[in-house]
Design a protein around this motif. Structure first.
Motif, PDB file in Angstrom:
ATOM      1  N   SER A  42       2.292  11.949 -60.141  1.00 10.69           N
ATOM      2  CA  SER A  42       1.592  12.637 -59.057  1.00 10.69           C
ATOM      3  C   SER A  42       0.154  12.159 -58.956  1.00 10.69           C
ATOM      4  O   SER A  42      -0.451  11.717 -59.947  1.00 10.69           O
ATOM      5  N   VAL A  56      -2.486   3.074 -48.383  1.00  7.02           N
ATOM      6  CA  VAL A  56      -1.290   3.276 -49.185  1.00  7.02           C
ATOM      7  C   VAL A  56      -0.298   2.136 -48.957  1.00  7.02           C
ATOM      8  O   VAL A  56       0.016   1.788 -47.813  1.00  7.02           O
ATOM      9  N   VAL A  58       3.583   1.197 -50.231  1.00  8.74           N
ATOM     10  CA  VAL A  58       4.764   1.687 -50.932  1.00  8.74           C
ATOM     11  C   VAL A  58       5.800   0.573 -50.954  1.00  8.74           C
ATOM     12  O   VAL A  58       6.150   0.012 -49.910  1.00  8.74           O
ATOM     13  N   LEU A  89      -0.070  15.161 -54.648  1.00  5.18           N
ATOM     14  CA  LEU A  89       0.826  14.279 -53.910  1.00  5.18           C
ATOM     15  C   LEU A  89       1.845  13.697 -54.889  1.00  5.18           C
ATOM     16  O   LEU A  89       1.479  13.238 -55.972  1.00  5.18           O
ATOM     17  N   MET A  91       4.437  10.948 -56.116  1.00  2.00           N
ATOM     18  CA  MET A  91       4.740   9.528 -55.995  1.00  2.00           C
ATOM     19  C   MET A  91       6.083   9.251 -56.672  1.00  2.00           C
ATOM     20  O   MET A  91       6.217   9.383 -57.898  1.00  2.00           O
ATOM     21  N   SER A 110      11.321   4.139 -52.900  1.00  2.00           N
ATOM     22  CA  SER A 110      10.001   4.630 -53.288  1.00  2.00           C
ATOM     23  C   SER A 110       9.432   5.504 -52.175  1.00  2.00           C
ATOM     24  O   SER A 110       9.572   5.174 -50.988  1.00  2.00           O
ATOM     25  N   TYR A 112       5.990   8.009 -50.989  1.00  2.00           N
ATOM     26  CA  TYR A 112       4.678   8.653 -51.075  1.00  2.00           C
ATOM     27  C   TYR A 112       4.784   9.950 -50.297  1.00  2.00           C
ATOM     28  O   TYR A 112       4.955   9.943 -49.077  1.00  2.00           O
ATOM     29  N   ASP A 113       4.724  11.088 -50.990  1.00  2.49           N
ATOM     30  CA  ASP A 113       4.968  12.387 -50.361  1.00  2.49           C
ATOM     31  C   ASP A 113       3.724  13.261 -50.485  1.00  2.49           C
ATOM     32  O   ASP A 113       3.385  13.750 -51.563  1.00  2.49           O
ATOM     33  N   ASP A 114       3.052  13.462 -49.346  1.00  2.00           N
ATOM     34  CA  ASP A 114       1.855  14.303 -49.349  1.00  2.00           C
ATOM     35  C   ASP A 114       2.148  15.727 -48.895  1.00  2.00           C
ATOM     36  O   ASP A 114       1.224  16.497 -48.607  1.00  2.00           O
ATOM     37  N   ILE A 290       3.861   1.988 -56.158  1.00  2.00           N
ATOM     38  CA  ILE A 290       3.015   2.589 -55.125  1.00  2.00           C
ATOM     39  C   ILE A 290       1.574   2.253 -55.466  1.00  2.00           C
ATOM     40  O   ILE A 290       1.119   2.458 -56.599  1.00  2.00           O
ATOM     41  N   ILE A 292      -2.472   2.549 -54.224  1.00  2.66           N
ATOM     42  CA  ILE A 292      -3.385   3.355 -53.422  1.00  2.66           C
ATOM     43  C   ILE A 292      -4.807   2.864 -53.661  1.00  2.66           C
ATOM     44  O   ILE A 292      -5.194   2.573 -54.795  1.00  2.66           O
TER      45      ILE A 292
END
Length: 297
Positions: A42, A56, A58, A89, A91, A110, A112-114, A290, A292
């Motif tokens: 995370s 970002v 991914v 968030l 990951m 993969s 990326y979940d916000d 991922i 960032i």
């Protein structure tokens, strides 16, 4: 999410007294802070953070090899993605697909979940096929064409939204049977398809964006920041058709040879790059990642 639940889950972040974003492997290069996630984890944005957006990238996991090279994982780049202080968030990092027969396994997805309605998702690459079962899962890069001793050459898997199709195997005559070399795995987003005869397709060049050494894989100039190269197809005979196909720039493994010679087992793809696994001897695809970055406060 109910307000009280949100406060309970995020209390330490909201009132930690620190503005430092945490999560993943952190480095600072050229005025930017980078977070690299090699495994699911995370990203924690403290309540005092002044960062309001993130760049970002991914990358999905690469497909495993079989006779043909595995397809590369897709990759999605989203610059200036808004982010709010006090958030956690999630990951999710896709693993590389394992090599197998009659076809390699698909790489992991993969994400990326916000917490919003549209997480950034990169699908895994398709597994390389043998002479009869091409890799063609939906929503993935194409798998490579495979090796077949008779019948048509292994077909490349069809490309999905984030990938190009793999190249079909090319015929090589080995009496009394027409042998077929494996085609290269299809590359990820914006790359070229794998070439018939064994080369893996080239992936995306993000070297101008993702500068730290070790991020992604080396490209033609030796600089890092390349992602999603297709795996090279395996060759049936080392004296007919040359060595196994090279992996595409962006982490694809180099195909091997079925009866000895240089690199008889193929090379591994690069971890974190989403590269496809090499053809011959069932090489696994490279894991995704991922990445960032944001301007260092």
């Amino acid at each position: 999410m109910p307000f009280l639940t949100y406060i309970t889950d995020n209390l330490g972040i909201l009132f930690s007294g620190s503005a430092e974003i945490t999560g993943g492997t952190v480095s600072e290069v050229g005025g930017y802070t980078f977070h690299y996630f090699a495994t699911t984890d995370s990203l924690k944005i403290p309540g005092l953070s002044s960062v309001t957006s993130l760049d970002v990238l991914v990358v999905g996991g690469g497909g495993g090899g079989s006779g043909g090279g595995g397809g590369a994982g897709g990759n999605v780049y989203s610059p200036a993605t808004p982010v709010s202080p006090g958030r956690i968030l999630i990951m999710t990092v896709g693993t590389g697909g394992s090599g197998s027969n009659p076809r390699g396994n698909t790489g992991g997805t993969s994400i990326y979940d916000d917490g919003g309605p549209n997480p950034i998702t990169a699908y895994g690459g398709g597994g390389g096929g043998d002479g009869t079962v091409p890799g063609n899962p939906a929503n993935a890069s194409g798998g490579g064409g495979g090796v077949g001793w008779s019948g048509p050459p292994g077909g490349g898997g069809s490309g999905g939204p984030q990938g190009q199709p793999g190249g079909s195997g090319s015929p090589i005559y080995f009496p009394p049977n027409p042998a077929r070399s494996g085609g290269g795995g299809g590359s990820g987003n914006s790359g070229s398809p794998g070439n018939g005869g064994g080369n893996g397709g080239n992936g995306s060049d993000r070297s101008s964006v993702w500068a730290p050494a070790g991020f992604g894989a080396p490209g033609p100039s030796g600089t890092y920041g390349h992602f999603s190269g297709g795996g090279g197809g395996g060759n049936v005979r080392n004296n007919l058709g040359g060595p196994g196909g090279p992996g595409g720039w962006g982490g694809g493994g180099k195909g091997g040879q079925a009866d000895g010679g240089t690199d008889p087992n193929g090379n591994a793809s690069v971890a974190g790059s989403g590269g496809g696994g090499a053809g011959n001897n069932y090489r696994s695809g490279g894991s995704g990642g991922i990445y960032i970055r944001y301007t260092t406060p």
